[in-house]
Motif scaffolding. Sequence first.
Motif, PDB file in Angstrom:
ATOM      1  N   ILE A   1     -22.619 -47.219  78.487  1.00  0.00           N
ATOM      2  CA  ILE A   1     -23.084 -48.651  78.516  1.00  0.00           C
ATOM      3  C   ILE A   1     -22.830 -48.918  80.210  1.00  0.00           C
ATOM      4  N   SER A   2     -21.711 -48.542  80.704  1.00  0.00           N
ATOM      5  CA  SER A   2     -21.889 -48.775  82.270  1.00  0.00           C
ATOM      6  C   SER A   2     -22.912 -48.044  83.012  1.00  0.00           C
ATOM      7  N   MET A   3     -23.190 -46.844  82.675  1.00  0.00           N
ATOM      8  CA  MET A   3     -24.206 -46.230  83.381  1.00  0.00           C
ATOM      9  C   MET A   3     -25.712 -46.956  83.081  1.00  0.00           C
ATOM     10  N   ASN A   4     -25.686 -47.465  81.964  1.00  0.00           N
ATOM     11  CA  ASN A   4     -26.950 -48.404  81.579  1.00  0.00           C
ATOM     12  C   ASN A   4     -26.939 -49.511  82.662  1.00  0.00           C
ATOM     13  N   ALA A   5     -26.073 -50.163  82.619  1.00  0.00           N
ATOM     14  CA  ALA A   5     -25.831 -51.432  83.722  1.00  0.00           C
ATOM     15  C   ALA A   5     -26.133 -51.175  85.056  1.00  0.00           C
ATOM     16  N   GLN A   6     -25.718 -50.023  85.416  1.00  0.00           N
ATOM     17  CA  GLN A   6     -25.703 -49.458  86.851  1.00  0.00           C
ATOM     18  C   GLN A   6     -27.119 -48.906  87.071  1.00  0.00           C
ATOM     19  N   GLY A   7     -28.124 -48.823  86.305  1.00  0.00           N
ATOM     20  CA  GLY A   7     -29.316 -48.148  86.509  1.00  0.00           C
ATOM     21  C   GLY A   7     -29.520 -46.952  86.474  1.00  0.00           C
ATOM     22  N   TYR A   8     -28.326 -46.046  86.136  1.00  0.00           N
ATOM     23  CA  TYR A   8     -28.216 -44.634  86.292  1.00  0.00           C
ATOM     24  C   TYR A   8     -29.007 -44.070  84.879  1.00  0.00           C
ATOM     25  N   ILE A   9     -29.329 -44.676  83.858  1.00  0.00           N
ATOM     26  CA  ILE A   9     -30.058 -44.613  82.682  1.00  0.00           C
ATOM     27  C   ILE A   9     -30.834 -45.712  82.565  1.00  0.00           C
ATOM     28  N   SER A  10     -32.341 -45.567  82.580  1.00  0.00           N
ATOM     29  CA  SER A  10     -33.220 -46.233  82.416  1.00  0.00           C
ATOM     30  C   SER A  10     -34.472 -45.863  81.751  1.00  0.00           C
ATOM     31  N   SER A  11     -35.414 -46.727  81.323  1.00  0.00           N
ATOM     32  CA  SER A  11     -36.506 -46.494  80.380  1.00  0.00           C
ATOM     33  C   SER A  11     -37.443 -45.595  81.364  1.00  0.00           C
ATOM     34  N   ASN A  12     -37.126 -45.315  82.564  1.00  0.00           N
ATOM     35  CA  ASN A  12     -37.885 -44.517  83.453  1.00  0.00           C
ATOM     36  C   ASN A  12     -37.847 -43.272  83.272  1.00  0.00           C
ATOM     37  N   ASP A  13     -36.578 -42.795  82.734  1.00  0.00           N
ATOM     38  CA  ASP A  13     -35.750 -41.233  82.967  1.00  0.00           C
ATOM     39  C   ASP A  13     -36.757 -40.399  81.722  1.00  0.00           C
ATOM     40  N   PHE A  14     -37.356 -40.934  80.741  1.00  0.00           N
ATOM     41  CA  PHE A  14     -38.028 -40.158  79.976  1.00  0.00           C
ATOM     42  C   PHE A  14     -39.636 -40.571  79.972  1.00  0.00           C
ATOM     43  N   PRO A  15     -40.369 -39.692  79.536  1.00  0.00           N
ATOM     44  CA  PRO A  15     -41.834 -39.997  79.332  1.00  0.00           C
ATOM     45  C   PRO A  15     -41.974 -41.151  78.350  1.00  0.00           C
ATOM     46  N   LYS A  16     -43.076 -41.754  78.527  1.00  0.00           N
ATOM     47  CA  LYS A  16     -43.176 -43.152  77.873  1.00  0.00           C
ATOM     48  C   LYS A  16     -43.398 -42.924  76.248  1.00  0.00           C
ATOM     49  N   ASP A  17     -43.507 -41.612  75.747  1.00  0.00           N
ATOM     50  CA  ASP A  17     -43.682 -41.502  74.384  1.00  0.00           C
ATOM     51  C   ASP A  17     -42.272 -41.434  73.612  1.00  0.00           C
ATOM     52  N   ARG A  18     -41.239 -41.056  74.561  1.00  0.00           N
ATOM     53  CA  ARG A  18     -39.941 -40.944  73.845  1.00  0.00           C
ATOM     54  C   ARG A  18     -38.914 -41.882  74.952  1.00  0.00           C
ATOM     55  N   GLU A  19     -37.886 -42.022  74.171  1.00  0.00           N
ATOM     56  CA  GLU A  19     -36.562 -42.912  74.895  1.00  0.00           C
ATOM     57  C   GLU A  19     -35.681 -41.997  75.133  1.00  0.00           C
ATOM     58  N   HIS A  20     -34.972 -42.432  76.271  1.00  0.00           N
ATOM     59  CA  HIS A  20     -33.620 -41.390  76.538  1.00  0.00           C
ATOM     60  C   HIS A  20     -32.553 -41.809  75.433  1.00  0.00           C
ATOM     61  N   PRO A  21     -32.177 -40.632  74.996  1.00  0.00           N
ATOM     62  CA  PRO A  21     -30.971 -40.992  73.959  1.00  0.00           C
ATOM     63  C   PRO A  21     -29.703 -41.613  74.106  1.00  0.00           C
ATOM     64  N   LEU A  22     -29.520 -42.048  75.166  1.00  0.00           N
ATOM     65  CA  LEU A  22     -28.347 -42.961  75.726  1.00  0.00           C
ATOM     66  C   LEU A  22     -28.907 -43.991  76.170  1.00  0.00           C
ATOM     67  N   LEU A  23     -29.794 -44.363  75.894  1.00  0.00           N
ATOM     68  CA  LEU A  23     -30.336 -45.865  76.491  1.00  0.00           C
ATOM     69  C   LEU A  23     -30.072 -46.792  75.836  1.00  0.00           C
ATOM     70  N   TYR A  24     -29.586 -48.008  76.325  1.00  0.00           N
ATOM     71  CA  TYR A  24     -29.370 -49.415  75.655  1.00  0.00           C
ATOM     72  C   TYR A  24     -30.384 -50.312  76.356  1.00  0.00           C
ATOM     73  N   PRO A  25     -31.638 -50.528  75.832  1.00  0.00           N
ATOM     74  CA  PRO A  25     -32.500 -51.387  76.374  1.00  0.00           C
ATOM     75  C   PRO A  25     -32.188 -52.617  77.049  1.00  0.00           C
ATOM     76  N   PHE A  26     -31.365 -53.365  76.212  1.00  0.00           N
ATOM     77  CA  PHE A  26     -30.886 -54.726  76.815  1.00  0.00           C
ATOM     78  C   PHE A  26     -30.142 -54.560  78.108  1.00  0.00           C
ATOM     79  N   ILE A  27     -29.004 -53.616  78.039  1.00  0.00           N
ATOM     80  CA  ILE A  27     -28.191 -53.583  79.034  1.00  0.00           C
ATOM     81  C   ILE A  27     -29.021 -52.919  80.187  1.00  0.00           C
ATOM     82  N   ALA A  28     -30.025 -51.799  80.033  1.00  0.00           N
ATOM     83  CA  ALA A  28     -30.692 -51.372  81.025  1.00  0.00           C
ATOM     84  C   ALA A  28     -31.440 -52.165  81.677  1.00  0.00           C
TER      85      ALA A  28
END
Length: 102
Positions: free
Chosen positions: A24-51
């Motif tokens: 969750i902390s990595m999502n809040a810092q921008g290390y994990i975002s929706s831009n990390d994976f292609p548009k047809d898949r989400e990052h497995p550790l992505l919390y969209p609201f926090i990101a």
Amino acid sequence: RLRYLVTFLVTLILLSFASTFMVISMNAQGYISSNDFPKDREHPLLYPFIARLAEPGGIFDAESPVKSIIPIIIRAAVVFAMNSVYSRIAERLTEFENHQTI
């Protein structure tokens, strides 16, 4: 042996809390975002609201020198609190595991 199993399970639960908080902390810092994976898949550790909070203009804007420090401060405070709680639990588990001496 049951005592070791209880200790193992409690430790596993505490580690899962710590790992989840770190993600969750990595999502809040921008290390994990929706831009990390292609548009047809989400990052497995992505919390969209926090990101979304770390996107430009968000409360934790990763590109802002001031706003990007907020999740770091929160993480430090939570890690400090978790450490004190986990230390007390570790002491109790150690006492629970110890065998009676004569």
